[in-house]
Scaffold this motif. Structure first.
Motif, short mmCIF file in Angstrom:
data_model
loop_
_atom_site.label_atom_id
_atom_site.label_comp_id
_atom_site.label_asym_id
_atom_site.label_seq_id
_atom_site.Cartn_x
_atom_site.Cartn_y
_atom_site.Cartn_z
N ASP A 155 -4.30 -4.49 -11.44
CA ASP A 155 -3.07 -4.07 -10.77
C ASP A 155 -2.79 -5.11 -9.70
OD1 ASP A 155 -2.75 -1.79 -12.27
OD2 ASP A 155 -3.97 -0.58 -10.93
N ALA A 156 -2.26 -6.20 -10.13
CA ALA A 156 -1.99 -7.28 -9.18
C ALA A 156 -0.56 -7.13 -8.67
CB ALA A 156 -2.16 -8.62 -9.86
N THR A 157 -0.45 -6.91 -7.38
CA THR A 157 0.85 -6.80 -6.74
C THR A 157 1.08 -8.07 -5.94
OG1 THR A 157 0.57 -4.41 -6.53
CG2 THR A 157 2.27 -5.44 -5.17
N ASP A 158 2.21 -8.65 -6.17
CA ASP A 158 2.57 -9.84 -5.42
C ASP A 158 2.67 -9.44 -3.95
OD1 ASP A 158 3.87 -12.02 -4.23
OD2 ASP A 158 4.90 -12.52 -6.10
N PRO A 159 1.95 -10.13 -3.07
CA PRO A 159 1.96 -9.75 -1.65
C PRO A 159 3.36 -9.78 -1.05
CG PRO A 159 0.74 -11.81 -1.97
CD PRO A 159 1.10 -11.27 -3.32
N ARG A 160 4.25 -10.54 -1.62
CA ARG A 160 5.62 -10.58 -1.10
C ARG A 160 6.37 -9.27 -1.35
NH1 ARG A 160 7.24 -15.86 -4.26
NH2 ARG A 160 6.04 -14.67 -5.75
N PHE A 161 5.89 -8.48 -2.33
CA PHE A 161 6.54 -7.23 -2.66
C PHE A 161 5.76 -6.01 -2.15
CE2 PHE A 161 7.99 -10.13 -6.05
CZ PHE A 161 9.34 -10.13 -5.74
N ALA A 162 4.72 -6.22 -1.39
CA ALA A 162 3.90 -5.12 -0.88
C ALA A 162 4.73 -4.16 -0.04
CB ALA A 162 2.72 -5.67 -0.08
N VAL A 163 5.67 -4.66 0.73
CA VAL A 163 6.53 -3.82 1.56
C VAL A 163 7.35 -2.89 0.69
CG1 VAL A 163 8.44 -3.86 3.21
CG2 VAL A 163 6.60 -5.53 3.40
N LEU A 164 7.80 -3.36 -0.46
CA LEU A 164 8.59 -2.52 -1.35
C LEU A 164 7.76 -1.37 -1.92
CD1 LEU A 164 10.66 -5.19 -3.30
CD2 LEU A 164 11.42 -3.75 -1.42
N SER A 165 6.49 -1.61 -2.20
CA SER A 165 5.66 -0.53 -2.72
C SER A 165 5.45 0.54 -1.65
CB SER A 165 4.32 -1.06 -3.22
OG SER A 165 3.56 -1.59 -2.17
N ASP A 166 5.43 0.16 -0.37
CA ASP A 166 5.34 1.15 0.70
C ASP A 166 6.61 2.00 0.76
OD1 ASP A 166 2.86 0.20 1.38
OD2 ASP A 166 3.59 -1.08 3.01
N LEU A 167 7.75 1.39 0.51
CA LEU A 167 9.01 2.13 0.50
C LEU A 167 9.06 3.11 -0.66
CD1 LEU A 167 11.61 -0.67 1.35
CD2 LEU A 167 10.83 1.18 2.83
N LEU A 168 8.45 2.75 -1.78
CA LEU A 168 8.42 3.62 -2.95
C LEU A 168 7.69 4.92 -2.63
CD1 LEU A 168 9.11 3.86 -5.96
CD2 LEU A 168 6.91 2.82 -6.47
N LEU A 169 6.65 4.85 -1.79
CA LEU A 169 5.91 6.05 -1.42
C LEU A 169 6.74 6.96 -0.52
CD1 LEU A 169 2.44 4.44 -0.65
CD2 LEU A 169 3.12 5.70 -2.70
N GLU A 170 7.69 6.41 0.21
CA GLU A 170 8.53 7.18 1.13
C GLU A 170 9.71 7.83 0.45
OE1 GLU A 170 9.65 4.60 4.35
OE2 GLU A 170 7.58 4.09 4.83
N LEU A 171 10.03 7.47 -0.78
CA LEU A 171 11.17 8.06 -1.49
C LEU A 171 10.89 9.52 -1.80
CD1 LEU A 171 12.16 5.30 -4.07
CD2 LEU A 171 13.44 5.99 -2.06
N PRO A 172 11.90 10.38 -1.62
CA PRO A 172 11.70 11.79 -1.97
C PRO A 172 11.61 11.92 -3.49
CG PRO A 172 13.99 11.40 -1.30
CD PRO A 172 13.23 10.12 -1.07
N SER A 173 10.77 12.81 -3.94
CA SER A 173 10.64 13.03 -5.37
C SER A 173 11.61 14.10 -5.82
CB SER A 173 9.20 13.45 -5.70
OG SER A 173 8.91 14.68 -5.11
#
Length: 175
Positions: A155-173
């Motif tokens: 599960d290699a996440t480009d460090p430049r997109f790490a901030v976007l993955s944090d935003l994904l966790l904040e999205l309401p389901s």
């Protein structure tokens, strides 16, 4: 046993005269980073030598084996090859200014077949050989051969997109 010089004194000056020979021998030092003709691999095939006004026309097929290294996964394998030869060999020009570097010339009424075969094989050597067309290569993370399942997957996440993955966790389901 390297490829022999071919004596053609009997053909010179007799346009239309021809003979066939069975070529057999080895060629030394023909290799690139990924492809090599082993020094001890026998090459062979029938060659036709035909006298023409300009010199001697050499035609035929040469077969042999070469050792390949896959450009993606670096596995080694040996494969057969076949190359076609169709070359004109001319006498040495009397005027050195008329000499052409792209032509093969007779040396003491002999043909240096080694150079002709070497050039024909060299042109046919694959630039980036593959073990198979769908080769998956080596994993850039762990180095495992993905064709053999040596890479567990990452599960290699480009460090430049790490901030976007944090935003994904904040999205309401939508549950």
């Amino acid at each position: 046993m390297s490829l022999p010089m071919l004596d053609v004194h009997d053909l010179l000056g007799h346009p239309g005269a021809a003979r066939t020979i069975d070529l057999l021998g080895t060629i030394d030092g023909l290799a690139t980073e990924l492809v090599a003709v082993p020094d001890d691999a026998m090459l062979g095939g029938p060659l036709s030598l035909e006298s023409v006004i300009e010199g001697v026309f050499v035609a035929g097929t040469v077969t042999g084996t070469w050792r390949l290294r896959c450009a993606r996964c670096l596995t080694d394998e040996t494969r057969p090859f076949t190359v076609e030869i169709a070359e004109l060999v001319t006498p040495i020009a009397s005027d050195p200014d008329d000499a052409n570097d792209d032509e093969y010339t007779l040396v003491d009424e002999q043909i240096d077949i080694d150079q002709i075969v070497r050039d024909a094989i060299g042109v046919e050597m694959p630039f980036a050989p593959l073990c198979r067309p769908d080769c998956q290569g080596l994993c850039p993370t762990c180095g495992g051969n993905r064709n053999l399942g040596e890479c567990p997957g990452h599960d290699a996440t480009d460090p430049r997109f790490a901030v976007l993955s944090d935003l994904l966790l904040e999205l309401p389901s939508d549950d």
